[in-house]
Design a protein around this motif. Structure first.
Motif, mmCIF file in Angstrom:
data_model
loop_
_atom_site.group_PDB
_atom_site.id
_atom_site.type_symbol
_atom_site.label_atom_id
_atom_site.label_comp_id
_atom_site.label_asym_id
_atom_site.label_seq_id
_atom_site.Cartn_x
_atom_site.Cartn_y
_atom_site.Cartn_z
ATOM 1 N N ARG A 56 15.845 60.980 37.638
ATOM 2 C CA ARG A 56 17.073 61.315 38.360
ATOM 3 C C ARG A 56 16.670 62.197 39.539
ATOM 4 O O ARG A 56 15.802 63.072 39.407
ATOM 5 C CB ARG A 56 18.085 62.085 37.506
ATOM 6 N N LEU A 57 17.303 61.963 40.678
ATOM 7 C CA LEU A 57 17.096 62.820 41.838
ATOM 8 C C LEU A 57 18.351 63.641 42.089
ATOM 9 O O LEU A 57 19.460 63.100 42.144
ATOM 10 C CB LEU A 57 16.828 61.981 43.096
ATOM 11 N N THR A 58 18.168 64.927 42.241
ATOM 12 C CA THR A 58 19.245 65.779 42.733
ATOM 13 C C THR A 58 18.824 66.257 44.118
ATOM 14 O O THR A 58 17.816 66.944 44.282
ATOM 15 C CB THR A 58 19.568 66.939 41.767
ATOM 16 N N ILE A 59 19.581 65.822 45.119
ATOM 17 C CA ILE A 59 19.139 65.848 46.517
ATOM 18 C C ILE A 59 19.854 66.932 47.314
ATOM 19 O O ILE A 59 21.077 67.063 47.235
ATOM 20 C CB ILE A 59 19.419 64.479 47.179
ATOM 21 N N THR A 60 19.088 67.666 48.079
ATOM 22 C CA THR A 60 19.677 68.554 49.082
ATOM 23 C C THR A 60 19.395 67.953 50.454
ATOM 24 O O THR A 60 18.278 67.548 50.754
ATOM 25 C CB THR A 60 19.146 69.998 48.973
ATOM 26 N N LEU A 61 20.438 67.872 51.275
ATOM 27 C CA LEU A 61 20.400 67.155 52.546
ATOM 28 C C LEU A 61 20.010 68.105 53.676
ATOM 29 O O LEU A 61 20.828 68.873 54.164
ATOM 30 C CB LEU A 61 21.769 66.525 52.820
ATOM 31 N N VAL A 84 23.399 58.074 46.202
ATOM 32 C CA VAL A 84 24.458 58.592 47.071
ATOM 33 C C VAL A 84 23.846 59.755 47.839
ATOM 34 O O VAL A 84 23.780 60.877 47.353
ATOM 35 C CB VAL A 84 25.705 59.033 46.282
ATOM 36 N N GLY A 85 23.380 59.461 49.040
ATOM 37 C CA GLY A 85 22.635 60.446 49.815
ATOM 38 C C GLY A 85 23.487 61.384 50.619
ATOM 39 O O GLY A 85 22.987 62.368 51.174
ATOM 40 N N GLU A 86 24.799 61.092 50.728
ATOM 41 C CA GLU A 86 25.757 61.974 51.376
ATOM 42 C C GLU A 86 27.119 61.779 50.735
ATOM 43 O O GLU A 86 27.439 60.707 50.231
ATOM 44 C CB GLU A 86 25.859 61.694 52.882
ATOM 45 N N GLY A 87 27.959 62.789 50.783
ATOM 46 C CA GLY A 87 29.336 62.769 50.290
ATOM 47 C C GLY A 87 29.798 64.220 50.133
ATOM 48 O O GLY A 87 28.985 65.129 50.215
ATOM 49 N N TRP A 88 31.125 64.561 50.006
ATOM 50 C CA TRP A 88 32.131 63.734 49.402
ATOM 51 C C TRP A 88 33.437 63.701 50.210
ATOM 52 O O TRP A 88 34.195 62.750 50.135
ATOM 53 C CB TRP A 88 32.410 64.226 47.993
ATOM 54 N N HIS A 93 33.638 65.153 40.464
ATOM 55 C CA HIS A 93 34.171 63.850 40.060
ATOM 56 C C HIS A 93 33.243 62.737 40.540
ATOM 57 O O HIS A 93 32.950 61.798 39.788
ATOM 58 C CB HIS A 93 35.574 63.668 40.643
ATOM 59 N N GLY A 94 32.758 62.845 41.769
ATOM 60 C CA GLY A 94 31.829 61.848 42.275
ATOM 61 C C GLY A 94 30.513 61.849 41.523
ATOM 62 O O GLY A 94 29.967 60.787 41.183
ATOM 63 N N ILE A 95 29.990 63.036 41.249
ATOM 64 C CA ILE A 95 28.720 63.146 40.533
ATOM 65 C C ILE A 95 28.837 62.596 39.116
ATOM 66 O O ILE A 95 27.980 61.840 38.642
ATOM 67 C CB ILE A 95 28.248 64.612 40.524
ATOM 68 N N ASP A 96 29.911 62.955 38.427
ATOM 69 C CA ASP A 96 30.109 62.452 37.067
ATOM 70 C C ASP A 96 30.225 60.930 37.055
ATOM 71 O O ASP A 96 29.681 60.249 36.176
ATOM 72 C CB ASP A 96 31.363 63.074 36.451
ATOM 73 N N THR A 97 30.936 60.384 38.042
ATOM 74 C CA THR A 97 31.060 58.925 38.143
ATOM 75 C C THR A 97 29.696 58.303 38.400
ATOM 76 O O THR A 97 29.339 57.282 37.797
ATOM 77 C CB THR A 97 32.031 58.547 39.273
ATOM 78 N N ALA A 98 28.926 58.912 39.292
ATOM 79 C CA ALA A 98 27.595 58.387 39.610
ATOM 80 C C ALA A 98 26.702 58.363 38.371
ATOM 81 O O ALA A 98 26.026 57.356 38.088
ATOM 82 C CB ALA A 98 26.957 59.222 40.716
ATOM 83 N N VAL A 104 21.591 61.642 43.771
ATOM 84 C CA VAL A 104 22.906 62.054 44.246
ATOM 85 C C VAL A 104 22.818 63.437 44.891
ATOM 86 O O VAL A 104 22.020 64.286 44.467
ATOM 87 C CB VAL A 104 23.929 62.057 43.077
ATOM 88 N N VAL A 105 23.608 63.626 45.951
ATOM 89 C CA VAL A 105 23.769 64.970 46.509
ATOM 90 C C VAL A 105 24.869 65.695 45.755
ATOM 91 O O VAL A 105 25.813 65.074 45.266
ATOM 92 C CB VAL A 105 24.140 64.937 48.009
#
Length: 439
Positions: free
Chosen positions: A29-34, A365-369, A391-396, A404-405
């Motif tokens: 899993r990647l947890t991304i900082t942009l 998901v490299g950008e959002g939300w 909500h977006g992260i949980d869905t991802a 995901v960011v």
């Protein structure tokens, strides 16, 4: 109660497994900082990225294991006559304003005061070295046909890439990436490359439609079959994902639900250009008390607007908006948009994940939300924005998205970086998903 009326094919399935295979040497899993281009456009004395070692260590301490950047491949490896420019890249930002400040001072990303020169090639190697020490991988992208050259003091970088005929730009990008990958490999950093994006948000950049770039993309993938190589969409066709061309090595797509933010932007007419009545009455009421007239504030050099996707109205508006008035409007009007924004984030994330599963590639998901807000606006950093992000992260995670960011604003050059407990908690949840998946 109703499941007994449905065939087994209608029952929900567990989709939390990864959508496609990930190279074994990369995190599951990647947890991304942009960090985008800001890691070199805000790297002067006192800037957020002045000390690469310290800022990478800080990201690792918050639980991040991936950094997504503009690696400026056209500048560094494009063979466009820019070698001297790359070795001594003078960063100016959008430039000095007549009032003694600088344009973009209260925007996100464009709040770069500049005033220094750097060797970008050396800085990229330094970033890879520091990231390796801290167990962080790098997502490589290019923002060059979207905005990166606008921060330089000279138009040489933009002029060189703009001179490339439109129908040749993907091929030139692929050639630059091929040389950059080889160069990074020679320096021992190949396994630090998490993903290579031909370009960021091809649908919002000075590029042809992505289907014209697929041959160049396929060729790059064939030359580097061990790497994940793709291109990213700012707004993929969520309702018709079959229109996304085949050939991508990953589904690196962005999920923004502007909703109430888009409503406010339309009321203020803040992102257009050439509006005869700018600022309109609604925007005028939201400006700071010390806001100068548009004519008095002026605008950045004309070439900088050609080199970027933002407008002079947005720069003036964001520089002089009263952030409390901005936030108040969003908070008051949000209830009418809440359901649709939650639904959009969820449905768009699922659409991306299912397309990736169909193509058997990792989803990111490299950008959002929510979207683009003034630097000191707190709507996305506040409880509403954080809830939308979670909500977006949980869905991802529930649908097998690999990377995901936390939020596009969760990076050292944004005030959201100070929300350290929230970032650490959510990062632990993301990384914990990979652990539970393996058990």
């Amino acid at each position: 109660m109703t499941e007994r009326y449905l065939g087994s094919g209608h029952l929900s399935e567990d989709e939390s497994s990864l959508t496609g295979p990930v190279p074994a040497h990369l995190p599951q899993r990647l947890t991304i900082t942009l960090w985008d281009f800001s890691w070199y456009t805000q790297a002067g004395p006192g800037d957020p990225y002045e000390d690469l070692d310290a800022v990478v260590a800080d990201a690792a301490a918050l639980g991040y294991n991936a950094i997504r950047i503009c690696a400026a491949p056209l500048l560094l490896c494009g063979q466009l006559g820019l070698d001297d420019h790359a070795r001594a890249l003078e960063i100016e930002g959008l430039g000095a304003s007549p009032d003694g400040g600088y344009f973009g001072r209260r925007t996100r990303w464009y709040d770069a005061p500049g005033g220094y020169t750097l060797d970008l090639r050396g800085r990229l190697l330094a970033l890879f070295e520091v990231a390796r020490r801290h167990g962080i991988v790098i997502v490589l992208a290019s923002w060059e046909y979207q905005q990166s050259p606008a921060f330089a003091a000279s138009p040489a970088w933009f002029d060189a890439i703009d001179a490339v005929p439109l129908d040749q730009r993907y091929a030139v990008l692929a050639g630059a990436w091929d040389r950059m990958i080889g160069w990074l490999t020679t320096h021992g950093f190949r396994e630090q490359i998490a993903l290579v994006e031909l370009h960021n948000e091809v649908d919002f950049s000075i590029l042809p439609a992505l289907d014209q770039g697929v041959p160049a993309l396929r060729g790059l993938r064939e030359r580097h079959p061990d790497l994940l190589i793709t291109a990213s969409y700012g707004k993929p066709p969520h309702l018709a994902m079959h229109q996304v061309p085949d050939g991508l090595g990953a589904a690196q797509f962005h999920v923004y639900s502007y909703g109430v933010l888009d409503a406010l932007q339309q009321v203020l007419d803040i992102r257009s250009e050439g509006s005869a009545d700018f600022p309109n009455a609604e925007l005028a009421r939201m400006l700071r008390g010390d806001a100068p007239a548009v004519a008095d504030y002026g605008r950045a050099a004309a070439w900088k607007y050609r080199a970027t996707v933002v407008t002079d109205q947005m720069i003036y508006g964001y520089d002089w908006i009263d952030p409390s008035a901005w936030d108040t409007w969003l908070e008051e009007h949000y209830p009418a948009y809440e359901a649709v924004m939650l639904r959009e984030i969820e449905s768009r994330t699922i659409a991306i994940a299912r397309w990736a599963r169909w193509r058997d590639v990792p989803a990111v998901v490299g950008e959002g939300w929510v979207g683009y807000t003034p630097l000191h606006g707190t709507f996305e950093e506040g409880s509403i924005g954080r809830a939308l992000a979670e909500h977006g992260i949980d869905t991802a995670l529930a649908h097998g998205v690999w990377g995901v960011v936390l939020c596009s604003n969760a990076a050292p050059h944004h005030p959201m970086w100070e929300q350290r407990d929230w970032q650490a908690r959510v990062n632990a949840r993301i990384l914990g998903a990979s652990t539970s998946q393996q058990q």
